[in-house]
Scaffold this motif. Structure first.
Motif, PDB file in Angstrom:
ATOM      1  N   ILE A  67      -9.462   8.186  49.237  1.00 31.53           N
ATOM      2  CA  ILE A  67      -9.974   8.915  50.398  1.00 31.53           C
ATOM      3  C   ILE A  67      -8.919   8.891  51.497  1.00 31.53           C
ATOM      4  O   ILE A  67      -7.960   8.122  51.444  1.00 31.53           O
ATOM      5  CB  ILE A  67     -11.320   8.342  50.915  1.00 31.53           C
ATOM      6  CG1 ILE A  67     -11.164   6.892  51.377  1.00 31.53           C
ATOM      7  CG2 ILE A  67     -12.413   8.505  49.871  1.00 31.53           C
ATOM      8  CD1 ILE A  67     -12.394   6.296  52.053  1.00 31.53           C
ATOM      9  N   ASP A  68      -9.125   9.743  52.486  1.00 32.39           N
ATOM     10  CA  ASP A  68      -8.196   9.816  53.616  1.00 32.39           C
ATOM     11  C   ASP A  68      -8.731   9.118  54.857  1.00 32.39           C
ATOM     12  O   ASP A  68      -7.959   8.726  55.731  1.00 32.39           O
ATOM     13  CB  ASP A  68      -7.928  11.279  53.989  1.00 32.39           C
ATOM     14  CG  ASP A  68      -7.407  12.078  52.829  1.00 32.39           C
ATOM     15  OD1 ASP A  68      -6.388  11.676  52.245  1.00 32.39           O
ATOM     16  OD2 ASP A  68      -8.036  13.095  52.490  1.00 32.39           O
ATOM     17  N   GLN A  69     -10.063   9.006  54.932  1.00 34.12           N
ATOM     18  CA  GLN A  69     -10.658   8.533  56.173  1.00 34.12           C
ATOM     19  C   GLN A  69     -12.068   8.027  55.907  1.00 34.12           C
ATOM     20  O   GLN A  69     -12.734   8.473  54.973  1.00 34.12           O
ATOM     21  CB  GLN A  69     -10.728   9.705  57.159  1.00 34.12           C
ATOM     22  CG  GLN A  69     -11.376   9.417  58.479  1.00 34.12           C
ATOM     23  CD  GLN A  69     -11.539  10.668  59.326  1.00 34.12           C
ATOM     24  OE1 GLN A  69     -11.374  11.783  58.850  1.00 34.12           O
ATOM     25  NE2 GLN A  69     -11.878  10.476  60.584  1.00 34.12           N
ATOM     26  N   PHE A 116      -8.641  18.570  47.172  1.00 33.22           N
ATOM     27  CA  PHE A 116      -9.257  18.619  48.498  1.00 33.22           C
ATOM     28  C   PHE A 116      -8.216  18.395  49.590  1.00 33.22           C
ATOM     29  O   PHE A 116      -7.301  17.595  49.435  1.00 33.22           O
ATOM     30  CB  PHE A 116     -10.361  17.569  48.621  1.00 33.22           C
ATOM     31  CG  PHE A 116     -11.540  17.849  47.738  1.00 33.22           C
ATOM     32  CD1 PHE A 116     -12.453  18.830  48.078  1.00 33.22           C
ATOM     33  CD2 PHE A 116     -11.729  17.151  46.558  1.00 33.22           C
ATOM     34  CE1 PHE A 116     -13.533  19.111  47.259  1.00 33.22           C
ATOM     35  CE2 PHE A 116     -12.804  17.412  45.741  1.00 33.22           C
ATOM     36  CZ  PHE A 116     -13.712  18.397  46.090  1.00 33.22           C
ATOM     37  N   ASP A 117      -8.406  19.094  50.681  1.00 34.40           N
ATOM     38  CA  ASP A 117      -7.513  18.949  51.826  1.00 34.40           C
ATOM     39  C   ASP A 117      -7.803  17.672  52.599  1.00 34.40           C
ATOM     40  O   ASP A 117      -6.927  17.148  53.291  1.00 34.40           O
ATOM     41  CB  ASP A 117      -7.662  20.162  52.751  1.00 34.40           C
ATOM     42  CG  ASP A 117      -7.297  21.434  52.024  1.00 34.40           C
ATOM     43  OD1 ASP A 117      -6.097  21.664  51.805  1.00 34.40           O
ATOM     44  OD2 ASP A 117      -8.225  22.181  51.647  1.00 34.40           O
ATOM     45  N   HIS A 118      -9.021  17.204  52.479  1.00 35.42           N
ATOM     46  CA  HIS A 118      -9.427  15.997  53.189  1.00 35.42           C
ATOM     47  C   HIS A 118     -10.569  15.357  52.404  1.00 35.42           C
ATOM     48  O   HIS A 118     -11.428  16.066  51.878  1.00 35.42           O
ATOM     49  CB  HIS A 118      -9.885  16.357  54.601  1.00 35.42           C
ATOM     50  CG  HIS A 118      -9.986  15.202  55.522  1.00 35.42           C
ATOM     51  ND1 HIS A 118      -8.901  14.446  55.905  1.00 35.42           N
ATOM     52  CD2 HIS A 118     -11.046  14.659  56.146  1.00 35.42           C
ATOM     53  CE1 HIS A 118      -9.311  13.498  56.725  1.00 35.42           C
ATOM     54  NE2 HIS A 118     -10.609  13.599  56.881  1.00 35.42           N
ATOM     55  N   ALA A 166     -26.571  11.013  59.603  1.00 35.59           N
ATOM     56  CA  ALA A 166     -25.320  11.059  58.838  1.00 35.59           C
ATOM     57  C   ALA A 166     -24.978  12.496  58.453  1.00 35.59           C
ATOM     58  O   ALA A 166     -23.806  12.895  58.502  1.00 35.59           O
ATOM     59  CB  ALA A 166     -25.410  10.181  57.592  1.00 35.59           C
ATOM     60  N   GLU A 167     -25.977  13.259  58.079  1.00 34.10           N
ATOM     61  CA  GLU A 167     -25.745  14.671  57.742  1.00 34.10           C
ATOM     62  C   GLU A 167     -25.261  15.441  58.963  1.00 34.10           C
ATOM     63  O   GLU A 167     -24.323  16.242  58.875  1.00 34.10           O
ATOM     64  CB  GLU A 167     -27.029  15.304  57.194  1.00 34.10           C
ATOM     65  CG  GLU A 167     -27.621  14.597  55.998  1.00 34.10           C
ATOM     66  CD  GLU A 167     -26.706  14.545  54.788  1.00 34.10           C
ATOM     67  OE1 GLU A 167     -25.835  15.426  54.648  1.00 34.10           O
ATOM     68  OE2 GLU A 167     -26.861  13.616  53.997  1.00 34.10           O
ATOM     69  N   LEU A 168     -25.896  15.222  60.081  1.00 34.45           N
ATOM     70  CA  LEU A 168     -25.515  15.936  61.302  1.00 34.45           C
ATOM     71  C   LEU A 168     -24.107  15.565  61.759  1.00 34.45           C
ATOM     72  O   LEU A 168     -23.326  16.439  62.145  1.00 34.45           O
ATOM     73  CB  LEU A 168     -26.522  15.653  62.416  1.00 34.45           C
ATOM     74  CG  LEU A 168     -27.919  16.224  62.195  1.00 34.45           C
ATOM     75  CD1 LEU A 168     -28.885  15.692  63.237  1.00 34.45           C
ATOM     76  CD2 LEU A 168     -27.885  17.738  62.200  1.00 34.45           C
ATOM     77  N   GLU A 226     -16.704  15.198  51.171  1.00 31.20           N
ATOM     78  CA  GLU A 226     -17.305  14.150  51.976  1.00 31.20           C
ATOM     79  C   GLU A 226     -18.526  13.600  51.272  1.00 31.20           C
ATOM     80  O   GLU A 226     -19.193  14.296  50.523  1.00 31.20           O
ATOM     81  CB  GLU A 226     -17.652  14.647  53.382  1.00 31.20           C
ATOM     82  CG  GLU A 226     -18.693  15.716  53.439  1.00 31.20           C
ATOM     83  CD  GLU A 226     -20.110  15.204  53.662  1.00 31.20           C
ATOM     84  OE1 GLU A 226     -20.370  13.984  53.555  1.00 31.20           O
ATOM     85  OE2 GLU A 226     -20.967  16.030  53.923  1.00 31.20           O
ATOM     86  N   THR A 227     -18.754  12.330  51.517  1.00 28.51           N
ATOM     87  CA  THR A 227     -19.968  11.686  51.030  1.00 28.51           C
ATOM     88  C   THR A 227     -20.344  10.613  52.027  1.00 28.51           C
ATOM     89  O   THR A 227     -19.568  10.269  52.917  1.00 28.51           O
ATOM     90  CB  THR A 227     -19.792  11.117  49.608  1.00 28.51           C
ATOM     91  OG1 THR A 227     -21.081  10.787  49.068  1.00 28.51           O
ATOM     92  CG2 THR A 227     -18.874   9.909  49.586  1.00 28.51           C
ATOM     93  N   LYS A 228     -21.553  10.118  51.872  1.00 32.06           N
ATOM     94  CA  LYS A 228     -22.055   9.089  52.773  1.00 32.06           C
ATOM     95  C   LYS A 228     -22.422   7.851  51.983  1.00 32.06           C
ATOM     96  O   LYS A 228     -22.778   7.941  50.812  1.00 32.06           O
ATOM     97  CB  LYS A 228     -23.300   9.577  53.520  1.00 32.06           C
ATOM     98  CG  LYS A 228     -23.010  10.695  54.472  1.00 32.06           C
ATOM     99  CD  LYS A 228     -23.819  11.889  54.072  1.00 32.06           C
ATOM    100  CE  LYS A 228     -23.490  13.043  54.991  1.00 32.06           C
ATOM    101  NZ  LYS A 228     -23.197  14.238  54.235  1.00 32.06           N
TER     102      LYS A 228
END
Length: 106
Positions: free
Chosen positions: A63-65, A34-36, A96-98, A6-8
Motif C-alpha cells: 500500500i501507499d498510505q 492502481f495509482d494509489h 469510514a465510507e464517508l 482502498e479498503t477499510k
C-alpha cells in the motif's frame, strides 16, 4: 484516468487484512496498476499496533498510505452536511465510507 484501491479495517478484521497476505493477494487479483493504494483504519482498540502493521505494508510496497478515519471525520461530516447525531447508530461504520469518499482524489 487514475484509479485508487482502498479498503477499510476495524477491530474485528484488521489482523486478517494487515497481518496476512490477504490484502496483497486481493490487490494482485485486481490485475490493475492502481495509482494509489490506501487503507482506512477505523474503530480499533490499539491504533498504534494497527498502524505499525499498516506501515509494514507500506514498507513492503503493498500500500501507499494508511489513514486514521477519526482524524478526518469532522471534515467529511461537514463536507457532506451531516452530523454524528444525524447518522445515529450508523455513524460507527458509515464514517469510514464517508471519509474515504471525501479524501479520495481519483
Amino acid at each position: 484516468m487514475t484509479i485508487t484501491f482502498e479498503t477499510k479495517v476495524w477491530e474485528n478484521d484488521w489482523e486478517l487484512v494487515l497481518k496476512t497476505s490477504r490484502l496483497k493477494d486481493l490487490i494482485l487479483r485486481c490485475n490493475h496498476p492502481f495509482d494509489h493504494r490506501v487503507v482506512y483504519i477505523n474503530n480499533v482498540k490499539n491504533p498504534s499496533i494497527v498502524e505499525a502493521h499498516a506501515q509494514r505494508l507500506i514498507n513492503e510496497g503493498v500500500i501507499d498510505q494508511f489513514v486514521h478515519v477519526h482524524e478526518h471525520a469532522q471534515e467529511a461530516l461537514d463536507f457532506f452536511q451531516l452530523s454524528k447525531e444525524k447518522l445515529g447508530k450508523g455513524y460507527y461504520y458509515s464514517i469510514a465510507e464517508l471519509v474515504s469518499i471525501y479524501l479520495t482524489k481519483t
